[in-house]
Write a protein that holds these residues in place. Structure first.
Motif, PDB file in Angstrom:
ATOM      1  N   SER A 233       0.802  -1.227   0.000  1.00  0.00           N
ATOM      2  CA  SER A 233       0.000   0.000   0.000  1.00  0.00           C
ATOM      3  C   SER A 233       0.831   1.271   0.000  1.00  0.00           C
ATOM      4  N   VAL A 234       2.152   1.160   0.044  1.00  0.00           N
ATOM      5  CA  VAL A 234       3.001   2.357   0.047  1.00  0.00           C
ATOM      6  C   VAL A 234       2.930   3.005  -1.329  1.00  0.00           C
ATOM      7  N   GLY A 239       1.301  11.432  -7.605  1.00  0.00           N
ATOM      8  CA  GLY A 239      -0.099  11.793  -7.775  1.00  0.00           C
ATOM      9  C   GLY A 239      -1.016  11.172  -6.738  1.00  0.00           C
ATOM     10  N   ARG A 240      -1.992  11.945  -6.264  1.00  0.00           N
ATOM     11  CA  ARG A 240      -3.041  11.485  -5.363  1.00  0.00           C
ATOM     12  C   ARG A 240      -2.495  10.805  -4.116  1.00  0.00           C
ATOM     13  N   LEU A 241      -1.421  11.350  -3.591  1.00  0.00           N
ATOM     14  CA  LEU A 241      -0.803  10.738  -2.419  1.00  0.00           C
ATOM     15  C   LEU A 241      -1.751  10.725  -1.227  1.00  0.00           C
ATOM     16  N   GLY A 242      -2.364  11.887  -0.947  1.00  0.00           N
ATOM     17  CA  GLY A 242      -3.226  11.979   0.227  1.00  0.00           C
ATOM     18  C   GLY A 242      -4.381  11.000   0.183  1.00  0.00           C
ATOM     19  N   SER A 243      -5.079  10.931  -0.949  1.00  0.00           N
ATOM     20  CA  SER A 243      -6.226  10.030  -1.048  1.00  0.00           C
ATOM     21  C   SER A 243      -5.783   8.570  -1.025  1.00  0.00           C
ATOM     22  N   ASP A 247      -7.142   5.808   1.631  1.00  0.00           N
ATOM     23  CA  ASP A 247      -7.865   4.635   1.130  1.00  0.00           C
ATOM     24  C   ASP A 247      -7.184   3.319   1.501  1.00  0.00           C
ATOM     25  N   GLU A 248      -5.862   3.317   1.548  1.00  0.00           N
ATOM     26  CA  GLU A 248      -5.112   2.075   1.705  1.00  0.00           C
ATOM     27  C   GLU A 248      -4.616   1.812   3.123  1.00  0.00           C
ATOM     28  N   VAL A 278      -1.182  -5.419  13.865  1.00  0.00           N
ATOM     29  CA  VAL A 278      -0.104  -6.414  13.905  1.00  0.00           C
ATOM     30  C   VAL A 278       0.511  -6.656  12.535  1.00  0.00           C
ATOM     31  N   ASP A 279      -0.231  -6.352  11.457  1.00  0.00           N
ATOM     32  CA  ASP A 279       0.308  -6.576  10.121  1.00  0.00           C
ATOM     33  C   ASP A 279       0.873  -5.312   9.482  1.00  0.00           C
ATOM     34  N   ALA A 280       1.050  -4.245  10.241  1.00  0.00           N
ATOM     35  CA  ALA A 280       1.647  -3.017   9.714  1.00  0.00           C
ATOM     36  C   ALA A 280       3.121  -3.255   9.384  1.00  0.00           C
ATOM     37  N   GLN A 281       3.570  -2.704   8.276  1.00  0.00           N
ATOM     38  CA  GLN A 281       4.968  -2.824   7.866  1.00  0.00           C
ATOM     39  C   GLN A 281       5.656  -1.478   7.691  1.00  0.00           C
ATOM     40  N   PHE A 282       4.871  -0.445   7.438  1.00  0.00           N
ATOM     41  CA  PHE A 282       5.419   0.896   7.260  1.00  0.00           C
ATOM     42  C   PHE A 282       4.534   1.909   7.982  1.00  0.00           C
TER      43      PHE A 282
END
Length: 328
Positions: A233-234, A239-243, A247-248, A278-282
């Motif tokens: 999801s990184v 473009g469209r970084l904020g959205s 969303d992700e 627990v599944d966060a990576q960044f």
């Protein structure tokens, strides 16, 4: 019992139920920030309970006091706030100062702290990228610069600070409404995933903001947003970084908007935190400032700054409760 006289007086007023609101607040702060004081309180309140129960001394004329319990070892790491500690302190006062024959003390969770980022912009190799395709190790976002003291503004720490310049960057269209300038930092959490695998990990982020004096009729503000992501999801483009982040993200958090106080001598501290899935990576840290503007070209900021950014991972593991019977 060996303790500072002011601590003993405070503990006595707490146990006697005559402490005022200010003293109660001092007591809670002391237990929250001073491990030695917490240990002294445990010994003091235990003895107080034993005296109330009539069990601290044998019933003979030549009796001697029961020795105080030995001090327990406490971690030497930096102590941070525990939101539940005021209630825990109140529980200790009620449970220990009553004439109970048994009292229970739940030890504070063991705390491990990892500094993920300490940014004061002093590194001569540090640069700011004028686009938003994220990568670790660099600040990216709207036009900004690293500068020393200027226009009556001095850094919050050290000799340098970061200044927001415009609300534009490569790949971003000129704004037609709203005026928000942002910078982003991507932090790789994968080496520390074992620290929050039990769901107890919290990331705390704080930063200092300031602005040069501006017209009294205008409002300028600042805030911090956080996004926990998995690797897929990184965002890999500007473009469209904020959205995309909204969303992700697996989890999001945002501080309340702090209004600048129009005093360049006063740096304002903003803090927020996020519980990590627990599944966060960044983790993405987003600093943003806002000011009014008229529609048209990307406006130039009259002077908005950030400095002294701290990102920490706090992981807690619960300790078992301990029950201490008093002598009959």
């Amino acid at each position: 019992m060996n303790m500072p006289p002011d601590h003993e007086a405070l503990f006595a007023r707490i146990c006697d139920g005559v402490a005022n609101d200010a003293e109660a607040a001092d007591f809670q702060r002391l237990l929250r920030t001073d491990a030695a004081a917490l240990d002294a309180w445990l010994r003091y309140s235990t003895l107080h309970a034993e005296l109330a129960a009539g069990a601290a001394f044998p019933a003979t004329a030549d009796s001697t006091p029961v020795p105080a319990k030995p001090a327990r070892d406490f971690p030497t790491r930096r102590v941070v706030r525990f939101p539940w500690l005021p209630q825990a302190a109140a529980g200790l006062v009620v449970g220990l100062c009553a004439a109970s024959l048994v009292w229970a003390y739940v030890a504070p969770p063991a705390l491990r702290t990892h500094a993920l980022l300490e940014e004061d912009f002093e590194d001569p190799e540090l640069s700011l990228a004028v686009r938003s395709a994220l990568e670790t190790g660099i600040w990216r976002g709207d036009s900004s610069e690293i500068t020393e003291a200027q226009d009556g503004m001095t850094p919050a720490t050290g000799r340098k600070m970061m200044r927001f310049l415009r609300a534009d960057h490569d790949g971003r269209l000129k704004p037609t409404g709203g005026h928000i300038a942002t910078i982003y930092r991507l932090i790789d959490l994968r080496p520390l995933r074992g620290e929050f695998a039990d769901g107890a990990g919290v990331v705390e982020v704080s930063a200092s903001f300031n602005a040069t004096e501006f017209p009294a009729g205008e409002r300028y503000g600042c805030a911090i947003s956080l996004y926990a992501l998995d690797a897929d999801s990184v965002p890999d483009r500007a473009g469209r970084l904020g959205s995309t982040l909204s969303d992700e993200a697996l989890a999001m958090a945002r501080s309340s908007r702090t209004q600048f106080d129009r005093d360049p001598a006063s740096w304002q501290r903003v803090t927020t935190e996020i519980r990590l899935p627990v599944d966060a990576q960044f983790l993405v840290v987003r600093l943003h400032v806002s000011q009014p503007f008229e529609s048209g070209d990307a406006p130039v900021f009259t002077g908005a700054y950030a400095d002294d950014i701290r990102v920490s991972l706090l992981s807690r593991s619960a300790a078992p409760s301990r029950t201490h019977p008093l002598p009959p």
